[in-house]
Write a protein that holds these residues in place. Structure first.
Motif, mmCIF file in Angstrom:
data_model
loop_
_atom_site.group_PDB
_atom_site.id
_atom_site.type_symbol
_atom_site.label_atom_id
_atom_site.label_comp_id
_atom_site.label_asym_id
_atom_site.label_seq_id
_atom_site.Cartn_x
_atom_site.Cartn_y
_atom_site.Cartn_z
ATOM 1 N N ARG A 18 20.998 -7.938 95.587
ATOM 2 C CA ARG A 18 21.204 -6.431 95.687
ATOM 3 C C ARG A 18 21.270 -6.303 93.998
ATOM 4 O O ARG A 18 21.789 -7.019 93.289
ATOM 5 C CB ARG A 18 22.808 -6.117 96.326
ATOM 6 N N THR A 20 21.823 -2.572 91.195
ATOM 7 C CA THR A 20 22.639 -1.367 90.986
ATOM 8 C C THR A 20 21.407 -0.532 90.168
ATOM 9 O O THR A 20 20.414 -1.359 89.584
ATOM 10 C CB THR A 20 23.756 -1.541 89.982
ATOM 11 N N ARG A 55 31.740 0.880 96.376
ATOM 12 C CA ARG A 55 32.152 -0.227 95.616
ATOM 13 C C ARG A 55 31.409 -1.377 96.221
ATOM 14 O O ARG A 55 31.479 -1.584 97.292
ATOM 15 C CB ARG A 55 33.622 -0.607 95.395
ATOM 16 N N GLY A 56 30.726 -2.273 95.356
ATOM 17 C CA GLY A 56 29.876 -3.452 95.846
ATOM 18 C C GLY A 56 28.516 -3.070 96.437
ATOM 19 O O GLY A 56 27.770 -3.683 96.873
ATOM 20 N N GLY A 57 28.039 -1.804 96.154
ATOM 21 C CA GLY A 57 27.018 -1.214 96.899
ATOM 22 C C GLY A 57 25.836 -1.719 95.877
ATOM 23 O O GLY A 57 25.939 -2.244 94.704
#
Length: 318
Positions: A18, A20, A55-57
């Motif tokens: 993942r 950002t 959050r944590g995306g």
């Protein structure tokens, strides 16, 4: 330019579970707004890219999807990284290899990374050799290095019969037209010239790699010790006019040219492993060179003269 960015973004997604928007922007050196538009464009184009808020995306490839954008086979990839390897000093090449790693499916990356550590080229010339001396076992040893497999190595040292030993292949080095294997043995790290290898038999057992092993650094250590032996002695001589070109080809960096003498000859100094070895090399110039010192070199030439006279001199009358 945008097409290049989209491909680069996809490759970056393949390297992480993942990412950002900020990470994509930093990697591609674009603004966060541009990075977000590119990620959305990939999703719109049907690439399985999705975002998770909160959050944590971040952004991910659906199911960890991977796309091989290179069109290269596993063997081709390993050959490319073996040739380019860590010894390359070209920033563009290092950058290109990093991008290529991102484009590879995950199963192919370990092989590419292993190949990149497996080879080294030392450009400093010991012997001015013009042809590459590899022997017939280069491919087998290259596979053993990249795959990390021990081999039973048939090897004949200088003046010795062939012996068989089990070694841990760690890397291949090209030096002055010769290929060498760097391997772990029961007595520590050793080098083996490939032209003296008689046989290679994989054992199937994994190589034990020393912690923090770095092929260029290890080779520099081996080379420094050998060069100390190559330059351990110096012979001083004087050379007739016209012979200097031969000496320059014969000794290259081991020749130091002094002043021209009143009789037209030139004083020289030659470095080598021993005075006797240097004298033997100079003997081929015959009377066009006169060794001045040390005494060991002059004595070696005198012995050679007696031996040659005994073989080639006029027959002794009964």
């Amino acid at each position: 330019m945008r097409a290049d960015r989209l491909v680069a973004t996809l490759l970056f997604l393949q390297t992480r579970p993942r990412v950002t928007v900020a990470e994509v922007a930093a990697e591609l050196e674009v603004s966060p707004r541009t990075a977000r538009r590119d990620l959305e464009a990939l999703s719109t184009a049907g690439i399985p890219v999705y975002s998770q808020r909160g959050r944590g995306g971040g952004w991910s490839l659906v199911g960890g999807a991977r796309t091989d954008l290179t069109g290269l086979t596993g063997e081709e990839i390993r050959a490319l990284f073996l040739l380019a390897g860590p010894s390359s000093t070209t920033p563009e090449l290092r950058t290109a290899l990093r991008k290529l790693v991102r484009a590879l499916p995950a199963p192919l990356r370990p092989g590419a990374e292993a190949a990149s550590r497996a080879g080294h080229t030392d450009g400093r010339d010991w012997s001015r050799a013009d042809v590459t001396a590899t022997g017939p076992h280069l491919d087998a040893l290259r596979r053993a290095v990249v795959d990390g497999i021990q081999v039973r190595l048939g090897y004949a040292g200088p003046g010795k019969p062939v012996g068989v030993r089990t070694v841990h292949p760690l890397g291949l080095v090209t030096k002055a037209g010769h290929d060498y294997l760097v391997a772990g043995t029961e007595r520590g790290l050793r080098t083996f010239r490939l032209s003296r290898v008689a046989s290679v038999e994989p054992t199937g057992e994994p190589v034990v790699r020393p912690p923090d092993f770095d092929l260029p650094s290890v080779w520099r250590s081996f080379a420094a010790r050998l060069e100390e032996r190559l330059y351990a002695a110096t012979v001083r001589a004087r050379v007739a006019p016209g012979a200097m070109a031969i000496l320059e080809r014969l000794f290259d960096g081991r020749l130091r040219v002094g002043p021209e003498l009143p009789d037209g000859w030139t004083e020289i100094q030659v470095d080598g492993p021993t005075p006797e070895v240097i004298a033997t090399q100079l003997a081929g110039l015959g009377t066009r060179v006169e060794v001045l010192d040390p005494p060991e070199a002059r004595e070696r030439l005198a012995r050679l003269a007696d031996e040659l006279a005994g073989v080639y001199g006029p027959p002794v009358s009964p």
